[in-house]
Design a protein around this motif. Structure first.
Motif, PDB file in Angstrom:
ATOM      1  N   PRO A  42       0.844  -1.203   0.000  1.00  0.00           N
ATOM      2  CA  PRO A  42       0.000   0.000   0.000  1.00  0.00           C
ATOM      3  C   PRO A  42       0.879   1.252   0.000  1.00  0.00           C
ATOM      4  O   PRO A  42       1.898   1.288   0.671  1.00  0.00           O
ATOM      5  N   ASN A 124      -0.212  -5.076  -1.345  1.00  0.00           N
ATOM      6  CA  ASN A 124       0.207  -6.182  -0.498  1.00  0.00           C
ATOM      7  C   ASN A 124       1.435  -6.829  -1.126  1.00  0.00           C
ATOM      8  O   ASN A 124       1.430  -7.121  -2.312  1.00  0.00           O
ATOM      9  N   VAL A 126       2.683  -9.724  -0.041  1.00  0.00           N
ATOM     10  CA  VAL A 126       2.703 -11.150   0.296  1.00  0.00           C
ATOM     11  C   VAL A 126       1.768 -11.950  -0.615  1.00  0.00           C
ATOM     12  O   VAL A 126       2.208 -12.605  -1.559  1.00  0.00           O
ATOM     13  N   TYR A 154      10.450 -10.191   1.599  1.00  0.00           N
ATOM     14  CA  TYR A 154       9.328 -10.603   0.746  1.00  0.00           C
ATOM     15  C   TYR A 154       9.890 -11.185  -0.551  1.00  0.00           C
ATOM     16  O   TYR A 154       9.602 -10.677  -1.641  1.00  0.00           O
TER      17      TYR A 154
ATOM     18  N   SER B  41       2.057  -1.700   6.972  1.00  0.00           N
ATOM     19  CA  SER B  41       2.565  -2.113   5.652  1.00  0.00           C
ATOM     20  C   SER B  41       4.044  -2.449   5.762  1.00  0.00           C
ATOM     21  O   SER B  41       4.697  -2.032   6.711  1.00  0.00           O
ATOM     22  N   MET B  94       2.340 -17.438   5.262  1.00  0.00           N
ATOM     23  CA  MET B  94       1.083 -16.788   5.642  1.00  0.00           C
ATOM     24  C   MET B  94       1.294 -15.300   5.908  1.00  0.00           C
ATOM     25  O   MET B  94       2.328 -14.887   6.396  1.00  0.00           O
ATOM     26  N   CYS B  95       0.252 -14.539   5.609  1.00  0.00           N
ATOM     27  CA  CYS B  95       0.397 -13.082   5.638  1.00  0.00           C
ATOM     28  C   CYS B  95      -0.109 -12.456   6.928  1.00  0.00           C
ATOM     29  O   CYS B  95      -0.347 -11.266   6.992  1.00  0.00           O
ATOM     30  N   VAL B 122       3.233  -9.499  10.560  1.00  0.00           N
ATOM     31  CA  VAL B 122       3.725  -9.499   9.185  1.00  0.00           C
ATOM     32  C   VAL B 122       3.380  -8.154   8.521  1.00  0.00           C
ATOM     33  O   VAL B 122       2.316  -7.605   8.767  1.00  0.00           O
ATOM     34  N   GLY B 123       4.282  -7.622   7.723  1.00  0.00           N
ATOM     35  CA  GLY B 123       4.053  -6.333   7.060  1.00  0.00           C
ATOM     36  C   GLY B 123       2.932  -6.426   6.047  1.00  0.00           C
ATOM     37  O   GLY B 123       3.098  -6.978   4.963  1.00  0.00           O
ATOM     38  N   ASN B 124       1.754  -5.874   6.411  1.00  0.00           N
ATOM     39  CA  ASN B 124       0.563  -6.112   5.615  1.00  0.00           C
ATOM     40  C   ASN B 124      -0.577  -5.322   6.248  1.00  0.00           C
ATOM     41  O   ASN B 124      -0.798  -5.406   7.447  1.00  0.00           O
ATOM     42  N   VAL B 126      -3.751  -5.719   5.311  1.00  0.00           N
ATOM     43  CA  VAL B 126      -5.002  -6.429   5.075  1.00  0.00           C
ATOM     44  C   VAL B 126      -5.200  -7.576   6.082  1.00  0.00           C
ATOM     45  O   VAL B 126      -5.962  -7.458   7.042  1.00  0.00           O
ATOM     46  N   CYS B 127      -4.491  -8.672   5.873  1.00  0.00           N
ATOM     47  CA  CYS B 127      -4.766  -9.901   6.627  1.00  0.00           C
ATOM     48  C   CYS B 127      -4.619  -9.753   8.145  1.00  0.00           C
ATOM     49  O   CYS B 127      -5.459 -10.282   8.879  1.00  0.00           O
ATOM     50  N   GLU B 130      -7.623  -8.949  10.156  1.00  0.00           N
ATOM     51  CA  GLU B 130      -8.746  -9.894  10.185  1.00  0.00           C
ATOM     52  C   GLU B 130      -8.637 -10.952  11.278  1.00  0.00           C
ATOM     53  O   GLU B 130      -9.590 -11.681  11.534  1.00  0.00           O
ATOM     54  N   TYR B 154      -8.052   0.675   3.393  1.00  0.00           N
ATOM     55  CA  TYR B 154      -7.819  -0.431   4.320  1.00  0.00           C
ATOM     56  C   TYR B 154      -8.544  -0.144   5.630  1.00  0.00           C
ATOM     57  O   TYR B 154      -7.923  -0.084   6.693  1.00  0.00           O
TER      58      TYR B 154
END
Lengths: 224, 224
Positions: A42, A124, A126, A154, B41, B94-95, B122-124, B126-127, B130, B154
């Motif tokens: 992002p 993303n 990943v 990554y 991120s 896995m993210c 983890v750098g992200n 999104v996941c 959740e 996001y």
């Protein structure tokens, strides 16, 4: 195109993404349309880079864009302003697009009148690397403020990318980012990767990047 | 701690992550250890922020860090240099981390001698939003170069964060980033979110952020 199209895609139930990806790849080839899958974290500048890319190329080829996002449609609206056709794909919370989702996007976008279709993947580093979308080529963006250590963390993204765009190169002096180090780290994972330092803000490097796109689109147009 | 511990975690098979998260949350409370889940991120400065945070706090409390990453161990090695204990958790592609993975991390880290355990997710964007990890509090980092439109794209991450650290505030003048806009967008999604503009590089704002951590750790220590 006045209306913005928004497609809601739910979790794909296809068992084998790779089979679908290969089919889509062949279909794009048969139709002589170049499909680019653009990936990044992002905020690394995917949409701004696309706007600059479209401005450079739209007078010489027909372009369509699929913007994937969890939920919003701000990016597709930005792309529409350039005058090319664009749709928004909502992934319904999923952090990537797979080949069946891409195919559905392609069908909704309509590619009969296009030379190049572009898929802006979910922001993303990943998940998008793990799913072949069926694109002709994969490009990724790493922006200078993210740091030159990202290939270490990554690796898969750098392995599957045909092109690495190093964006925000105009601010390299104020960040701890070594362009030789990033090139070496990326090439170690992927010796064939093409690397273009760019600034989507100033336009630096956009010529070299779009020259690569021109030759790829030409290759697909002229292939049998 | 001379040796770096690396744990390989495979895809969790727990059916209900939320049940496990609630159990872990209670367990941490009973043991009077504050567990922070730090998300962002790639490249927004999680590890650099942690190093600055640890330097500020390590003389007054006992800290341990779990570094989650797809594959590498560069971050855990960086944390070890601060003198606090740290382990690396490999997510096996896995993210995100879920509660069972976090619990396994906690068991490997060992928290009997800690006041605060920190999980660098983890750098992200999104996941990780959740999956409830079971942490006492969630903090997220958004760095200035990523742009002030991220809450639009996001939203879930901003909704579940107790704290938003706006990092790289020292370069705000050269990016198109409006601090009032980001505050408004974040508060619209999450009226209770605490917002601290910081620069992990210059140290700006670290005092305000660590004061918040101090009071949270104190609250957990003194609660029954």
């Amino acid at each position: 195109m006045d209306e913005l199209k928004v497609i809601e895609i739910k979790k794909s139930i296809y068992e084998s993404n790779d089979v679908e990806a290969a089919k889509l790849k062949k279909d794009m080839k048969d139709k002589h349309v170049f499909l680019l899958n653009l990936m990044s974290s992002p905020g690394s500048g995917k949409t701004t880079t696309l706007v600059k890319t479209i401005e450079e190329l739209k007078s010489e080829m027909r372009i369509g864009v699929m913007e994937a996002d969890i939920d919003s449609d701000v990016d597709a609206r930005t792309i529409l302003k350039t005058g090319v056709k664009a749709i928004q794909i909502h992934t319904g919370g999923m952090c990537h697009l797979d080949a069946p989702m891409t195919k559905e996007g392609i069908e909704n976008l309509g590619i009969e009148d296009l030379d190049m279709a572009i898929l802006e993947n979910v922001g993303n580093l990943v998940c998008p690397a793990e799913f072949d979308t069926g694109a002709t080529k994969n490009a990724m963006i790493l922006s200078v403020p993210e740091g030159d250590d990202k290939p270490l963390k990554y690796p898969l993204m750098f392995e599957i990318a045909d092109v690495l765009l190093i964006n925000k190169i105009d601010v390299i002096d104020i960040f701890d980012f070594d362009i030789d180090v990033i090139k070496k780290r990326a090439k170690r994972l992927n010796p064939d990767i093409k690397i273009f330092p760019i600034s989507a803000r100033t336009g630096e490097g956009i010529k070299e990047w779009t020259d690569w796109l021109r030759s790829e689109v030409k290759f697909v147009k002229e292939s049998n």
